[in-house]
Design a protein around this motif. Structure first.
Motif, PDB file in Angstrom:
ATOM      1  N   VAL A 103       0.738  -1.280  -0.022  1.00  0.00           N
ATOM      2  CA  VAL A 103       0.067  -0.122  -0.039  1.00  0.00           C
ATOM      3  C   VAL A 103       0.957   1.167  -0.037  1.00  0.00           C
ATOM      4  CG1 VAL A 103      -1.627   1.256   1.362  1.00  0.00           C
ATOM      5  CG2 VAL A 103      -2.034  -1.208   1.037  1.00  0.00           C
ATOM      6  N   HIS A 104       2.083   1.179   0.864  1.00  0.00           N
ATOM      7  CA  HIS A 104       2.906   2.379   0.875  1.00  0.00           C
ATOM      8  C   HIS A 104       3.432   2.716  -0.556  1.00  0.00           C
ATOM      9  CE1 HIS A 104       5.698   5.155   2.885  1.00  0.00           C
ATOM     10  NE2 HIS A 104       6.702   4.593   2.214  1.00  0.00           N
ATOM     11  N   THR A 105       3.960   1.720  -1.249  1.00  0.00           N
ATOM     12  CA  THR A 105       4.380   1.748  -2.738  1.00  0.00           C
ATOM     13  C   THR A 105       3.252   2.191  -3.636  1.00  0.00           C
ATOM     14  OG1 THR A 105       5.831   0.104  -2.022  1.00  0.00           O
ATOM     15  CG2 THR A 105       6.165   0.896  -4.131  1.00  0.00           C
ATOM     16  N   ARG A 106       2.284   1.650  -3.449  1.00  0.00           N
ATOM     17  CA  ARG A 106       1.026   1.569  -4.668  1.00  0.00           C
ATOM     18  C   ARG A 106       0.651   3.104  -4.577  1.00  0.00           C
ATOM     19  NH1 ARG A 106      -2.764   2.495  -7.127  1.00  0.00           N
ATOM     20  NH2 ARG A 106      -4.325   1.319  -8.049  1.00  0.00           N
ATOM     21  N   PHE A 107       0.545   3.698  -3.185  1.00  0.00           N
ATOM     22  CA  PHE A 107      -0.324   4.906  -2.982  1.00  0.00           C
ATOM     23  C   PHE A 107       0.949   6.019  -2.941  1.00  0.00           C
ATOM     24  CE2 PHE A 107      -3.619   2.173  -1.771  1.00  0.00           C
ATOM     25  CZ  PHE A 107      -4.261   2.185  -3.160  1.00  0.00           C
ATOM     26  N   GLU A 108       1.891   6.211  -3.566  1.00  0.00           N
ATOM     27  CA  GLU A 108       2.798   7.217  -3.552  1.00  0.00           C
ATOM     28  C   GLU A 108       3.291   7.494  -2.333  1.00  0.00           C
ATOM     29  OE1 GLU A 108       0.024   9.542  -5.095  1.00  0.00           O
ATOM     30  OE2 GLU A 108       0.473   9.359  -7.295  1.00  0.00           O
ATOM     31  N   ARG A 109       3.619   6.414  -1.757  1.00  0.00           N
ATOM     32  CA  ARG A 109       4.301   6.287  -0.245  1.00  0.00           C
ATOM     33  C   ARG A 109       3.418   7.320   0.770  1.00  0.00           C
ATOM     34  NH1 ARG A 109       9.076   4.202  -0.418  1.00  0.00           N
ATOM     35  NH2 ARG A 109       9.971   3.892  -2.549  1.00  0.00           N
ATOM     36  N   SER A 110       2.241   7.197   0.487  1.00  0.00           N
ATOM     37  CA  SER A 110       1.287   7.816   1.314  1.00  0.00           C
ATOM     38  C   SER A 110       1.315   7.500   2.964  1.00  0.00           C
ATOM     39  CB  SER A 110      -0.319   7.865   0.924  1.00  0.00           C
ATOM     40  OG  SER A 110      -1.127   7.902   2.068  1.00  0.00           O
ATOM     41  N   ARG A 111       1.782   8.189   3.740  1.00  0.00           N
ATOM     42  CA  ARG A 111       1.923   7.702   5.185  1.00  0.00           C
ATOM     43  C   ARG A 111       0.408   7.250   5.780  1.00  0.00           C
ATOM     44  NH1 ARG A 111       7.137   9.388   8.210  1.00  0.00           N
ATOM     45  NH2 ARG A 111       8.664   8.584   6.840  1.00  0.00           N
ATOM     46  N   ILE A 112      -0.600   8.129   5.162  1.00  0.00           N
ATOM     47  CA  ILE A 112      -1.939   7.647   5.749  1.00  0.00           C
ATOM     48  C   ILE A 112      -2.484   6.577   5.250  1.00  0.00           C
ATOM     49  CG2 ILE A 112      -4.396   8.518   5.747  1.00  0.00           C
ATOM     50  CD1 ILE A 112      -3.341  11.473   5.444  1.00  0.00           C
ATOM     51  N   ALA A 113      -2.397   6.257   4.090  1.00  0.00           N
ATOM     52  CA  ALA A 113      -2.832   5.089   3.607  1.00  0.00           C
ATOM     53  C   ALA A 113      -2.048   3.764   4.212  1.00  0.00           C
ATOM     54  CB  ALA A 113      -2.667   4.823   2.104  1.00  0.00           C
ATOM     55  N   SER A 114      -0.810   3.869   4.201  1.00  0.00           N
ATOM     56  CA  SER A 114      -0.105   2.599   4.636  1.00  0.00           C
ATOM     57  C   SER A 114      -0.222   2.460   6.298  1.00  0.00           C
ATOM     58  CB  SER A 114       1.454   2.808   4.401  1.00  0.00           C
ATOM     59  OG  SER A 114       1.943   3.851   4.813  1.00  0.00           O
ATOM     60  N   SER A 115      -0.208   3.801   7.058  1.00  0.00           N
ATOM     61  CA  SER A 115      -0.623   3.569   8.332  1.00  0.00           C
ATOM     62  C   SER A 115      -1.887   3.109   8.715  1.00  0.00           C
ATOM     63  CB  SER A 115      -0.552   4.956   9.150  1.00  0.00           C
ATOM     64  OG  SER A 115       0.651   5.434   9.012  1.00  0.00           O
ATOM     65  N   VAL A 116      -2.855   3.362   7.998  1.00  0.00           N
ATOM     66  CA  VAL A 116      -4.200   2.630   8.193  1.00  0.00           C
ATOM     67  C   VAL A 116      -4.206   1.134   8.225  1.00  0.00           C
ATOM     68  CG1 VAL A 116      -6.616   2.327   7.163  1.00  0.00           C
ATOM     69  CG2 VAL A 116      -5.577   4.578   7.405  1.00  0.00           C
ATOM     70  N   VAL A 117      -3.457   0.798   7.058  1.00  0.00           N
ATOM     71  CA  VAL A 117      -3.148  -0.722   6.955  1.00  0.00           C
ATOM     72  C   VAL A 117      -2.317  -1.340   7.932  1.00  0.00           C
ATOM     73  CG1 VAL A 117      -2.644  -2.584   5.143  1.00  0.00           C
ATOM     74  CG2 VAL A 117      -3.645  -0.317   4.175  1.00  0.00           C
TER      75      VAL A 117
END
Lengths: 105, 494
Positions: free
Chosen positions: B122-136
């Motif tokens: 998710v971190h890589t897929r969503f342009e290193r978005s911390r919010i997206a990867s943190s939720v996961v």
């Protein structure tokens, strides 16, 4: 303890499954230990996802059938336990089916 | 059939119970030492087994982590409550949930061959978005802690029911035993001990269940006739009440439990690429007989007309109650306890191993990328001890973990569709992914509260999917999936 014929039958198929399971387990362990220094880069050459739908459907329908049959006749109650023994056999078999797992190949 | 004939087996002492727990742990400790000395050099080996797990160990490991202690008992309980319809709705989605991982696993393994965790994806897929990867990441952490504490609780309940052992002692013993052997070998230990456990939950379980029917006067026929004369609807699988009562909700929950669980994703990246699809196919198919076999004990409970009060108020105890009261030889009662114990151990060690991968990749390496390999290795191993200790502390505190269950449920159900779409649909974007999860929780959870689990679960799944799709269609920008592999061929390798 006196064993019934059903129990004896399950001991026999259980023994067959156990032998397959244990021999597969040892084969798998040997291969795993040999893979310690194996840095071969592998690729996924297994079938396309389309090839999985048929087996998935078959597995689901078989499970539905086994559960449903238990309500048809008392003898079918034993299909579940027999298949559970089959699971041990299947896991043992998986070690042998995985021919590509030998790093020396 | 007269339930007054059911009497607790004698000879089940505290020392025997504790000895069983320790002896099982000692066997696994030997496996762990062999693994440590021969297969684990660094963090990469510890959390991903050098990506060398083959079909046999892969299938065994997936089956063992999916066979929770509660699942072993719930199959009997659902049969006892709903008849064969209950078993049907418990079993069918269970195996399917494992096989449903196949399309996603094959895609991800191909596009991101050097991955470790789903939140790394998710971190890589969503342009290193911390919010997206943190939720996961948070979802995975909550799920793992919940997995550990539910299985700790399950073991404590069984051990304190069958043996005169204080449940707190059983909890501490379990966590000490499992973490001790898991600490040494990581994923390889989890995989090898888990595969060993599958022998217990198959061959031994089958013989115990068959023996239960053998010691009942009249055998399976008497049980069948008693259930049929009491309530024939309990012998059919088409009772709609079971579907509405728990079946459909459980089906989504199980899908979220595999697709939204690092325990499974860790294996996706640890299994040799050519075996990933086959592993999950075999594991799903071979899992089916386990709950079906143990579910037959529920029919025995129905035949004896047991009530929840007979079982100490909890129908989950129907399996252990039947086995310990039906008059089985002492050795078979012990064998049944052992199979529940091993089912629990393998789920906890699998979850601990998944936790170590999240800590290494999604926390330490992301926020402190310069951490040395030696420190990373220690921290990774230590995280397993900390995770297990937190779960044990929650269980021991006697706290009601409803909040944790609800939070984990909300997070896991809400990320189900966004993760599937992120893997399969290139137009899924960061805004849609995060908005889908947030809006489904904010709208779906109140719906669940007011309208019940079924409508609530369907709402959460639908809202999360619709929001992601709308955002993807509006943005009209597709992600190049080829970038996944390029960006992530780094981290812990070597």
């Amino acid at each position: 303890m006196d064993l019934s014929p059903t129990q004896i039958g399950f001991l026999i198929i259980g023994a067959i499954a156990t032998v397959t399971f244990v021999s597969g387990y040892f084969k798998g362990t040997k291969i795993a230990l040999a893979s310690y220094n194996d840095n071969t880069v592998e690729v996924d050459d297994s079938g396309d996802i389309q090839t999985y739908w048929g087996p998935i459907l078959t597995a689901v329908l078989c499970a539905v059938g086994i559960v449903a049959l238990a309500g048809v006749h008392p003898a079918f109650i034993y299909i579940g336990p027999a298949c559970a023994v089959g699971t041990a056999f299947g896991i043992g078999l998986a070690f042998f089916v995985d021919r590509d797992s030998n790093p020396s190949k | 059939m007269d339930k007054s004939q059911l009497v607790l087996a004698s000879g089940l002492t505290q020392n025997l119970g504790l000895s069983l727990m320790v002896a099982t742990g000692c066997v696994f400790l030997v496996v762990a030492f062999i693994v440590k000395c021969n297969l684990v050099r660094n963090t990469h080996d510890f959390i991903i087994s050098n990506r060398r797990i083959g079909l046999g160990f892969g299938v065994g490991a997936v089956v063992s982590v999916w066979t929770w202690a509660m699942a072993v008992m719930m199959s009997s309980a659902m049969t006892f409550q709903w008849g064969l319809s209950g078993l049907f709705w418990f079993v069918i989605p269970n195996g399917f949930a494992v096989m449903a991982v196949i399309p996603l696993a094959k895609v991800l393994r191909k596009r991101m061959p050097a991955g470790y965790t789903i939140s790394q994806f998710v971190h890589t897929r969503f342009e290193r978005s911390r919010i997206a990867s943190s939720v996961v990441t948070v979802t995975m952490l909550f799920g793992i802690v919940l997995e550990i504490l539910i299985n700790l609780k399950g073991t404590a309940v069984v051990m304190s029911t069958v043996f005169p052992i204080d449940w707190r002692v059983a909890t501490i013993m379990t966590v000490v035993v499992v973490l001790t052997y898991s600490y040494f070998g990581g994923l390889w230990t989890s995989v090898m001990t888990g595969t060993l456990n599958t022998w217990m939950i198959t061959v031994v379980a089958a013989f115990v269940v068959v023996s239960v029917f053998t010691v009942i006067p009249g055998g399976a026929t008497a049980v069948f006739d008693a259930v049929k004369s009491a309530d024939p609807s309990k012998l059919v699988v088409t009772n709609a009440d079971a579907a509405g009562g728990f079946g459909i909700t459980l089906a989504f929950g199980l899908l979220a439990s595999t697709i939204g669980d690092q325990t499974f994703w860790q294996k996706v990246w640890a299994i040799r690429p050519s075996q990933v699809g086959r592993t999950f196919l075999w594991a799903g198919a071979l899992f089916y007989p386990i709950p079906i076999c143990l579910g037959m004990l529920g029919l025995v409970g129905l035949a004896y007309n047991l009530t929840p009060a007979d079982l100490g108020g909890d129908i989950v105890a129907v399996g252990p109650y039947i086995v310990s009261h039906i008059g089985l030889p002492f050795a078979l009662v012990i064998a049944y306890v052992l199979l529940i114990l091993t089912a629990c151990y393998s789920t906890i060690d699998g979850a601990s191993s998944a936790l170590s991968s999240i800590v290494a990749v999604d926390i330490v390496k992301r926020y402190a990328p310069k951490t040395s390999e030696q420190w990373l290795f220690y921290i990774t191993k230590l995280s397993m001890l900390i995770g297990g200790s937190i779960a044990a502390a929650i269980v021991l505190s006697g706290a009601d973990f409803t909040t944790l269950v609800l939070t984990t449920y909300a997070l896991k159900t809400s990320i189900l569709m966004p993760i599937i779409l992120a893997i399969l649909w290139p137009r899924t974007n960061t805004f849609g992914f995060v908005s889908g999860i947030v809006s489904s929780i904010l709208i779906g959870m109140p719906i669940r509260h007011y309208y019940g689990e079924l409508i609530g679960t369907l709402s959460i799944v639908a809202i999360s999917a619709i929001v992601v799709v709308i955002c993807g269609l509006v943005a009209r920008k597709a992600f190049d999936m080829a970038e996944l592999g390029v960006k992530e061929a780094m981290n812990l390798e070597g």
